[in-house]
Write an enzyme that holds these catalytic residues in place. Structure first.
Site, PDB file in Angstrom:
ATOM      1  N   SER A 129       0.850  -1.191   0.000  1.00 22.20           N
ATOM      2  CA  SER A 129       0.000   0.000   0.000  1.00 22.20           C
ATOM      3  C   SER A 129       0.885   1.240   0.000  1.00 22.20           C
ATOM      4  O   SER A 129       2.090   1.169   0.301  1.00 22.20           O
ATOM      5  CB  SER A 129      -0.889  -0.011   1.249  1.00 22.20           C
ATOM      6  OG  SER A 129      -1.493   1.242   1.479  1.00 22.20           O
TER       7      SER A 129
ATOM      8  N   TYR B 109      -3.941  -0.590   9.853  1.00 22.88           N
ATOM      9  CA  TYR B 109      -3.713  -0.828   8.427  1.00 22.88           C
ATOM     10  C   TYR B 109      -2.320  -0.358   8.020  1.00 22.88           C
ATOM     11  O   TYR B 109      -1.587  -1.067   7.313  1.00 22.88           O
ATOM     12  CB  TYR B 109      -4.777  -0.109   7.609  1.00 22.88           C
ATOM     13  CG  TYR B 109      -4.725  -0.396   6.131  1.00 22.88           C
ATOM     14  CD1 TYR B 109      -5.306  -1.542   5.604  1.00 22.88           C
ATOM     15  CD2 TYR B 109      -4.082   0.478   5.258  1.00 22.88           C
ATOM     16  CE1 TYR B 109      -5.254  -1.813   4.237  1.00 22.88           C
ATOM     17  CE2 TYR B 109      -4.020   0.222   3.898  1.00 22.88           C
ATOM     18  CZ  TYR B 109      -4.608  -0.926   3.393  1.00 22.88           C
ATOM     19  OH  TYR B 109      -4.546  -1.190   2.042  1.00 22.88           O
TER      20      TYR B 109
END
Length: 255
Positions: free
Chosen positions: A146, A159
């Site tokens: 990410s 996250y």
């Protein structure tokens, strides 16, 4: 030597976690179109997704699995290998979950759940299928990282931590396995129009517009934008690429 055939996945065998929807379903479609046999892993029912892709020449199977649960991960790996004749060429780790809350209020159970799926699940799958790949002397592992692998964010501490871990895990496994013929890389999507970002786009339109304005390509990414890079990393054309965390962000990191 370079050849167009370097991008073919004819006869390859692939396992894709989170492969029944979103970004990884589009990767699954690309692999199928290029001739790969697929096993899709997901927590939700993926029967229809697998059936939509399956053909006699390149079948697609679905196995229910919570990759963050060691017992389920081990079972799913065994079942996948049984379906694939004991061999595997490609593993894509795309299963992921999200939860938004300020760090001071972030519930521990949500923290643990995100880390279990996004980071521990990735490791468990890499370990299970990596054993087979190292024994074979060949394999491609593609982890989905990410933008949060490069920088922190706001209200998504679990996250961000999990995806930072995925990037470092990718490099660590490459260090151990590249000499054994197993390339381990990661794709780091930028801001993508997926279910994980739906909440942000709908509830904070101002932030959505601010982010969009910074992206040189002028838009958020779509699932199909991953297809080309995922195919490249899965095939022979990427033979000398290992340990890389590759941004797919429309130029966001460069601005």
């Amino acid at each position: 030597m370079y050849s167009v055939k370097s991008f073919s996945l004819e006869g390859k065998k692939a396992v894709i976690t989170g492969g029944t929807r979103g970004l990884c379903y589009d990767i699954a479609k690309a692999y199928h179109e290029l001739g790969a046999t697929l096993v899709l892993l997901s927590r939700g029912d993926g029967t229809a997704a697998a059936a939509a892709l399956s053909t006699p020449e390149a079948p697609a199977y679905w196995i229910g699995c919570d990759v963050g649960d060691p017992a389920q991960a081990s079972r799913a790996a065994e079942e996948s290998l049984a379906l694939l004749g004991g061999e595997i060429d490609i593993l894509v780790n795309g299963a992921g979950i999200q939860y938004r809350a300020p760090a001071l209020e972030f519930p521990f159970d949500r923290w643990q759940a995100v880390l279990d799926v996004n980071l521990t699940g990735t490791f468990l799958m890499c370990q299970a299928f990596g054993r087979v790949m190292c024994r074979q002397g060949r394999g491609r592992i593609i982890n989905i990282a990410s933008m949060c692998s490069f920088f922190g964010s706001v209200n998504i501490p679990a996250y961000s931590a999990s995806k930072g871990g995925v990037a470092q895990l990718t490099k660590a496994l490459s260090n151990e396995w590249a000499s054994k013929g197993v390339n381990v890389n990661a794709i780091a999507p930028g801001y993508m129009e997926t279910e994980l970002t739906k909440d942000l786009r709908e509830k904070n339109p101002t932030l959505y517009e601010e982010i969009s304005a910074r992206i040189p390509k002028g838009r958020w990414g779509r699932p199909e934008d991953l297809m080309g890079l995922a195919v490249f990393l899965a095939g022979d054309a990427s033979e000398y690429v290992s340990g890389a965390v590759i941004p797919l962000d429309g130029g966001y990191l460069g601005k």
